[in-house]
Enzyme design. Sequence first.
Site, PDB file in Angstrom:
ATOM      1  N   HIS A  72      62.470  18.332  35.898  1.00 37.61           N
ATOM      2  CA  HIS A  72      63.358  17.352  36.517  1.00 37.61           C
ATOM      3  C   HIS A  72      64.097  17.070  35.694  1.00 37.61           C
ATOM      4  O   HIS A  72      64.408  17.267  34.410  1.00 37.61           O
ATOM      5  CB  HIS A  72      62.630  16.200  35.887  1.00 37.61           C
ATOM      6  CG  HIS A  72      62.140  15.787  37.591  1.00 37.61           C
ATOM      7  ND1 HIS A  72      60.847  15.283  38.313  1.00 37.61           N
ATOM      8  CD2 HIS A  72      60.971  16.813  38.077  1.00 37.61           C
ATOM      9  CE1 HIS A  72      61.032  15.269  39.409  1.00 37.61           C
ATOM     10  NE2 HIS A  72      60.066  15.744  39.011  1.00 37.61           N
ATOM     11  N   TYR A 200      62.785   4.346  39.230  1.00 39.39           N
ATOM     12  CA  TYR A 200      62.333   3.440  38.339  1.00 39.39           C
ATOM     13  C   TYR A 200      63.590   2.383  39.401  1.00 39.39           C
ATOM     14  O   TYR A 200      64.361   2.776  39.233  1.00 39.39           O
ATOM     15  CB  TYR A 200      62.770   3.084  37.608  1.00 39.39           C
ATOM     16  CG  TYR A 200      61.823   4.061  36.310  1.00 39.39           C
ATOM     17  CD1 TYR A 200      62.463   4.972  36.247  1.00 39.39           C
ATOM     18  CD2 TYR A 200      61.095   3.759  35.455  1.00 39.39           C
ATOM     19  CE1 TYR A 200      61.524   6.616  35.535  1.00 39.39           C
ATOM     20  CE2 TYR A 200      60.937   4.449  34.465  1.00 39.39           C
ATOM     21  CZ  TYR A 200      60.577   6.011  34.448  1.00 39.39           C
ATOM     22  OH  TYR A 200      60.423   6.653  33.460  1.00 39.39           O
ATOM     23  N   PRO A 292      54.719   1.304  29.223  1.00 42.65           N
ATOM     24  CA  PRO A 292      54.794   2.393  29.781  1.00 42.65           C
ATOM     25  C   PRO A 292      56.304   3.249  30.513  1.00 42.65           C
ATOM     26  O   PRO A 292      56.669   4.168  30.868  1.00 42.65           O
ATOM     27  CB  PRO A 292      53.782   3.085  30.734  1.00 42.65           C
ATOM     28  CG  PRO A 292      53.632   1.526  31.359  1.00 42.65           C
ATOM     29  CD  PRO A 292      53.854   0.860  30.074  1.00 42.65           C
ATOM     30  N   LYS A 296      57.053   7.273  26.810  1.00 46.61           N
ATOM     31  CA  LYS A 296      57.017   7.458  25.789  1.00 46.61           C
ATOM     32  C   LYS A 296      55.369   8.131  25.274  1.00 46.61           C
ATOM     33  O   LYS A 296      55.471   8.175  23.956  1.00 46.61           O
ATOM     34  CB  LYS A 296      57.737   6.905  24.483  1.00 46.61           C
ATOM     35  CG  LYS A 296      58.731   7.344  25.242  1.00 46.61           C
ATOM     36  CD  LYS A 296      59.894   8.027  24.363  1.00 46.61           C
ATOM     37  CE  LYS A 296      61.300   8.379  25.257  1.00 46.61           C
ATOM     38  NZ  LYS A 296      61.477   9.734  26.178  1.00 46.61           N
ATOM     39  N   TYR A 384      65.992   9.185  27.447  1.00 49.86           N
ATOM     40  CA  TYR A 384      64.937   9.469  28.019  1.00 49.86           C
ATOM     41  C   TYR A 384      63.604  10.377  27.579  1.00 49.86           C
ATOM     42  O   TYR A 384      63.075  11.437  27.579  1.00 49.86           O
ATOM     43  CB  TYR A 384      65.179   9.427  29.291  1.00 49.86           C
ATOM     44  CG  TYR A 384      64.224   9.613  29.983  1.00 49.86           C
ATOM     45  CD1 TYR A 384      63.234   8.002  30.517  1.00 49.86           C
ATOM     46  CD2 TYR A 384      63.851  10.832  31.073  1.00 49.86           C
ATOM     47  CE1 TYR A 384      62.207   8.364  31.630  1.00 49.86           C
ATOM     48  CE2 TYR A 384      62.413  10.513  32.075  1.00 49.86           C
ATOM     49  CZ  TYR A 384      62.577   9.618  32.324  1.00 49.86           C
ATOM     50  OH  TYR A 384      61.042   9.400  33.296  1.00 49.86           O
TER      51      TYR A 384
HETATM   52  C1  PHB Z   1      53.155   8.337  35.064  1.00 52.98           C
HETATM   53  O1  PHB Z   1      53.942   9.610  36.098  1.00 52.98           O
HETATM   54  O2  PHB Z   1      52.229   8.205  35.689  1.00 52.98           O
HETATM   55  C2  PHB Z   1      54.556   8.072  34.749  1.00 52.98           C
HETATM   56  C3  PHB Z   1      56.167   8.657  34.981  1.00 52.98           C
HETATM   57  C4  PHB Z   1      56.416   7.958  34.391  1.00 52.98           C
HETATM   58  C5  PHB Z   1      56.553   6.386  33.454  1.00 52.98           C
HETATM   59  C6  PHB Z   1      55.566   6.197  32.994  1.00 52.98           C
HETATM   60  C7  PHB Z   1      53.744   6.681  33.940  1.00 52.98           C
HETATM   61  O3  PHB Z   1      57.754   6.475  32.449  1.00 52.98           O
END
Ligand code: PHB
Length: 389
Positions: A72, A200, A292, A296, A384
């Site tokens: 990605h 997000y 989350p 990280k 990130y």
């Molecule tokens: C996930 O795919 O579970 C996931 C991805 C990104 C995040 C948190 C969880 O920031």
Amino acid sequence: MRTQVVIVGAGPSGLLLGQILANNGIDNIILERQTGEYVLGRIRAGILESVTVDALKRAKVTGNLEKDGLIHTGCELVHNDKSYRVDFEKEVGRHVVVYGQTEVTRDLMEAREASGLTTIYEAADVKLHNLDGKTSYVTYVKDGEESRIDCDFIAGCDGFHGVSRKSIPADILKEYEKTYPFGWLGILSDTPPVADELIYLKHERGFVLCSQRSKTRSRYYLQVPLTDKVEDWSDERFWEELKLRIGPERAASLVTGKSIEKSIAPLRSFVSEPMRYHNLFLAGDAAHIVPPTGAKGLNLAASDVLYLSDALIDYYENNSSEGIDGYSDRCLKRIWGAERFSWYMTKMMHKFPGLDSWDEKMQEAEFDQLFNSENGARLLAENYVGLPY
Ligand code: PHB
Ligand code: APR
């Protein structure tokens, strides 16, 4: 029994450490409280920074990752009706790989089994002894019988609720903690993701994350009150709420289906210092938790494990204590950077109960500044894809 390193916990930290040590001729035994199936049943995030990919290479377990991992090069951030794509490749010339933590754990378990290394599952009542002596030892109970393993070092990879951190005297440990007044309700489903990249999104009704495990498996999260129970959320209710928050355009391309996992996780920031006490080293969730929102958790566990394996290899190969003496400080520098980023993303992207209109305007101004300044998006991308290791 005797070994060089006893590892407590067969999560990603313990398995990764065991494999890298073994590949460098260092003998180790893992003690795990649960069964292997139980460990694999826990669904966690799935975004790998390059440090984690490097660690998996050192463990020699990248066969499936190379085949199934998705590169990605950016992600989308949405605040109310404003949407921005953060282009990692353009900003910092790097990317992340989407590959589930469950798959990472399975690959490591299989490699460990193939290497013939000892893992003792369902080891109850693990206790660490003589941590400040020349030789430490660990006792545990299996099938009602107590056993003892003598060792040079103990790696506490037993997560937030483990025994290792609690074995350090309270007057030496300093703990820092922040809790958040909401949780994430996550759903896993065998449906194609709503978008190619992660989204997000902050909405009046709460935060949403649209994530994925593959081109045919989606992972979605909704911000929910801590008082909500999984039973309150039928699949139908989940999809309806998700559609409301992502808006009609995205909802039109959302494919819904039966959930194959559903759970609620509280959000917490936590760090415990120092990460070494004589012969005991903490790694991963045993020493720190991140909310989350920055993806990280696994990546910090991987950098701890790399620092620790390098330190132990240096100790055994060159009789040098430099790495083990500097272990805690090296880890903590990177950990606090990731804690900052995870806290910042969490603060900016969630609906906080009780925030007044001024605070909400500040959240929005913070978001706008990210993308109105040349440096804003770069700083986000830099964090990130992973701070320097
Ligand atoms: C996930 O795919 O579970 C996931 C991805 C990104 C995040 C948190 C969880 O920031
Ligand atoms: N004795 C033996 N094993 C134990 C004990 C104990 N007293 N206590 C806990 N364990 C085991 C748990 O059963 C678990 O399998 O230690 C393991 C710890 O694994 P994780 O909690 O997954 O922690 P870690 O390996 O550090 O992984 C970090 O997991 O929580 C995510 O976001 C986090 O991705 C990150 C990763």
